[in-house]
Motif scaffolding. Structure first.
Motif, short mmCIF file in Angstrom:
data_model
loop_
_atom_site.label_atom_id
_atom_site.label_comp_id
_atom_site.label_asym_id
_atom_site.label_seq_id
_atom_site.Cartn_x
_atom_site.Cartn_y
_atom_site.Cartn_z
N UNK B 195 73.13 144.87 60.79
CA UNK B 195 73.03 144.61 59.35
C UNK B 195 73.77 143.34 58.98
N UNK B 196 73.45 142.83 57.83
CA UNK B 196 74.11 141.63 57.29
C UNK B 196 74.74 142.02 55.95
N UNK B 197 76.06 141.98 55.88
CA UNK B 197 76.75 142.35 54.62
C UNK B 197 76.76 141.14 53.69
N UNK B 198 75.68 140.96 52.94
CA UNK B 198 75.51 139.73 52.16
C UNK B 198 76.57 139.53 51.08
N UNK B 199 76.93 140.58 50.32
CA UNK B 199 77.97 140.33 49.29
C UNK B 199 79.27 139.81 49.90
N UNK B 200 79.65 140.36 51.06
CA UNK B 200 80.87 139.91 51.73
C UNK B 200 80.70 138.47 52.23
N UNK B 201 79.50 138.20 52.76
CA UNK B 201 79.22 136.83 53.23
C UNK B 201 79.33 135.83 52.08
N UNK B 202 78.78 136.23 50.93
CA UNK B 202 78.85 135.32 49.76
C UNK B 202 80.30 135.09 49.34
N UNK B 203 81.08 136.21 49.34
CA UNK B 203 82.48 136.11 48.92
C UNK B 203 83.26 135.19 49.86
N UNK B 204 82.93 135.25 51.15
CA UNK B 204 83.64 134.43 52.15
C UNK B 204 82.97 133.07 52.37
N UNK B 205 81.91 132.81 51.61
CA UNK B 205 81.14 131.57 51.71
C UNK B 205 80.64 131.34 53.15
N UNK B 206 80.13 132.41 53.75
CA UNK B 206 79.55 132.32 55.09
C UNK B 206 78.04 132.52 54.97
N UNK B 207 77.27 132.01 55.92
CA UNK B 207 75.81 132.19 55.83
C UNK B 207 75.39 133.65 56.00
#
Lengths: 355, 281
Positions: B195-207
């Motif tokens: 899975x891809x944890x998108x909200x966390x990725x956005x918060x950490x500014x990661x793709x």
């Protein structure tokens, strides 16, 4: 007026008058030698680079007279200059009337200046207050206005490389059209530098005057108040751990040489000016036998503040906070093409100039 | 440098020493590349290439010995070991050795040490000017046209190509340089992305923020790839129609041509892998 075949009294043979030297619809081509001898107004004469530049100019026969202006007394290095060719005046350039009065001095009323070099920008973040801000913006405005009114044909403003936005997405070489640092939280000096640049840029299409903005990279040289020089003069320089930006600093001698070319050759617009050597900051320090100390990035400004309090540095890390993290290499190919490539034309009139 | 010397055979050190870094005055080129960092990067990459991922590759004759080129292909594997292996493979199998310059995501250059190391190994932030500079200086530029997000492909979409960004085609057309398509097989299997944890990725500014069979359960160690064998295939150079700079339609067609060529190399790579495992290759 010289002709292409007959060198004039100073041995100049490269003046290309008339249609041959003209660029399409835009007057004489950039890089051609300006005709006649120079009558130069230099604002900010107490700056190290200005002193160096004036010494070089006075060694050039084609410089007829220089009026050097600054606040305070004449720099000691210029006290012995020939009074027939060099005049020093103390004035506050932020006052419009005082600027006008300089252009109306008896000696220059009938034979007005043809070149104005504005080097008087207060760039030292230490004690930068409203008066400094007022001086920087007003001086730029008044000096340019007066220059245009008095039919000066070349106006040169010495800006800074700090106007560029720098960060992790930086270009390996920054051209003149790169993104500028328009961050409203940027240091007031940067905002004022940009204001002064925009004042100049607004007049760049003025038909009678070539308005130039020169953005030098960090300038090295004893006593020079540039960020890079102050960092190198620190005891010791403090750098952030894990970063080693690429730089291509110039020297005050090289900058004076480039300003001389800009004075003698035609050309207008914005130009980067930088040193030939590109490398990591640490290598430049190493080359000079300076050993920096490294601290974690978040502690850098606090350590720098403490160093300043102890008198160990005059470098101001808060002025351009990303400068020690990210590369800023200026691409001066445009200046090279328009000015340095034609240095031989200036060398014909300035014998000491190294081509 | 001495610490990593045992990782490389003597002949490879000789090749590194022979690699010409165009000195801009301080022992680095204008991009900041240093022979020392190249040696370090290549030593680590070589060890992974030979002993960990045991790369099998073919088609090196398509990589030009001199001059600018764009090398474009698929991206996968949660962490970009595929880029490391591709760069190592090109350096190892070309004579004179060619360094692949990647356009690296900006966030890498915000990180202390890592950003500096990447720059010293000849990598740079992906800006148009940097692309142009690398091409003007005659380098091989590595591009993953699917973008960094393709690294976070879920396991059920393995070897499906995302849409290609058109930048590489414009770049090649502008500089009249060939595009070398490549297909890389094996990187998809090094991690199983659940899975891809998108909200966390956005918060950490990661793709993307990956959840795999091992990460985050085993901590940072869970990001280490499995030693699956890589198969890399390089296809014949594609010359891009210069009209791609003027026509959106032509550009779209050229991007599709590159994408098809990459898909073909992946298909051939998978066949090679099958043959290899069945003992026919």
């Amino acid at each position: 007026m010289s002709t292409p075949d007959a060198p004039d009294r100073s041995g100049r043979a490269d003046v290309v008058p008339g249609a041959a030297a003209e660029s399409p619809g835009n007057g004489p081509a950039p890089g051609t030698l300006r005709e006649g001898s120079r009558r130069i107004f230099i604002a900010g004469a107490r700056r190290r680079v200005a002193v160096h530049l004036i010494e070089r100019m006075l060694a050039t026969p084609d410089v007829e007279v220089i009026l050097a202006v600054d606040r305070g007394a004449c720099p000691p290095a210029l006290l012995g200059c020939d009074p027939e060719r060099f005049v020093y005046a103390s004035a506050d350039l932020s006052r419009r009337r005082q600027v006008d009065n300089l252009f109306l001095l008896d000696r220059f009323r009938d034979q007005p200046f043809d070149t104005v070099l504005h080097l008087a920008f207060v760039g030292n973040p230490h004690g930068y207050d409203f008066a400094s801000h007022e001086f920087n913006v007003n001086a730029a405005q008044h000096l340019l206005d007066a220059s245009l009114r008095h039919e000066v044909t070349k106006y040169i403003f010495l800006s800074s490389d700090a106007v560029y936005r720098i960060g992790p997405r930086g270009d390996y070489k920054v051209r003149e059209d790169a993104e500028l640092n328009l961050d409203p939280k940027a240091h007031p000096i940067l905002r004022d530098t940009l204001d002064a640049e925009f004042i100049c840029r607004a007049k760049m299409d003025f038909p009678g005057c070539e308005v130039m903005v020169i953005r030098p990279s960090g300038v090295f040289g004893g006593g020079v108040i540039s960020g890079m020089n102050l960092l190198f003069e620190s005891n010791p320089p403090i750098l952030p751990v894990g970063f080693d930006p690429m730089i291509n600093p110039t020297t005050k001698e090289q900058l004076a040489h480039d300003l001389l070319l800009a004075t003698f050759l035609r050309g207008k617009g914005v130009y980067n000016v930088a040193g030939k050597t590109v490398g990591p900051l640490s290598k430049f320090l190493e080359e000079r036998g300076i050993r920096p100390r490294r601290v974690p990035g978040p502690a850098l400004q606090a350590v720098n503040r403490m160093q300043r309090m102890l008198g160990l540095t005059r470098y101001h890390a808060g002025f351009h906070p990303k400068r020690l993290y990210y590369s800023l290499v200026l691409d001066d190919a445009k200046f090279e093409r328009v000015f340095r490539a034609h240095a031989d034309k200036v060398a014909a009139v300035a014998k000491h100039l190294e081509v | 440098m001495q610490l990593f010397r045992p990782l490389l055979p003597a002949r490879e050190w000789t090749r590194i020493e022979k690699y010409v870094v165009s000195d801009a005055g301080m022992g680095t080129d204008v991009f900041g590349t240093t022979p020392e960092a190249l040696g370090l990067g290549y030593a680590l990459g070589y060890w992974l290439h030979r002993h960990y991922f045991r790369v099998v590759s073919e088609g090196h004759e398509h990589i030009p010995a001199t001059g600018a080129a764009v090398i474009a292909g698929n991206h996968s594997g949660v962490l970009p070991f595929d880029a490391v292996m591709l760069g190592t493979d090109v350096f190892r199998n070309t004579e004179p050795p060619r360094l692949v310059r990647y356009m690296v995501d900006y966030f890498v250059f915000r990180l202390p040490f890592l950003g500096t190391l990447f720059r010293r190994m000849g990598q740079m932030p992906g800006t148009r000017r940097n692309f142009d500079g690398a091409m003007e200086e005659g380098h091989v530029v590595g591009v993953f046209p699917e973008g960094a997000a393709a690294l976070g492909k879920p396991a059920n979409r393995r070897y499906e190509l995302h849409d290609f960004n058109p930048g590489h085609v414009e770049l090649a057309a502008r500089h009249r340089a060939p595009v070398i398509p490549f297909g890389l097989v094996g990187a998809e299997e090094q991690q199983t992305m659940l899975a891809d944890l998108r909200p966390l990725a956005r918060a950490l500014r990661l793709p993307y923020f990956p959840v795999t069979t091992t990460f985050p359960w085993l901590g940072p160690l869970g990001l280490l790839p499995k030693p699956s064998r890589y198969f890399i295939r390089y296809g014949a150079p594609l010359w891009i129609d210069p009209e791609a700079l003027r026509s959106v339609e032509v550009r779209r067609r050229e991007v599709e041509r590159v994408r098809d060529a990459v898909a073909e190399q992946i298909r051939l790579g998978q066949e090679t892998r099958k043959d290899y495992h069945e003992g026919r290759a």
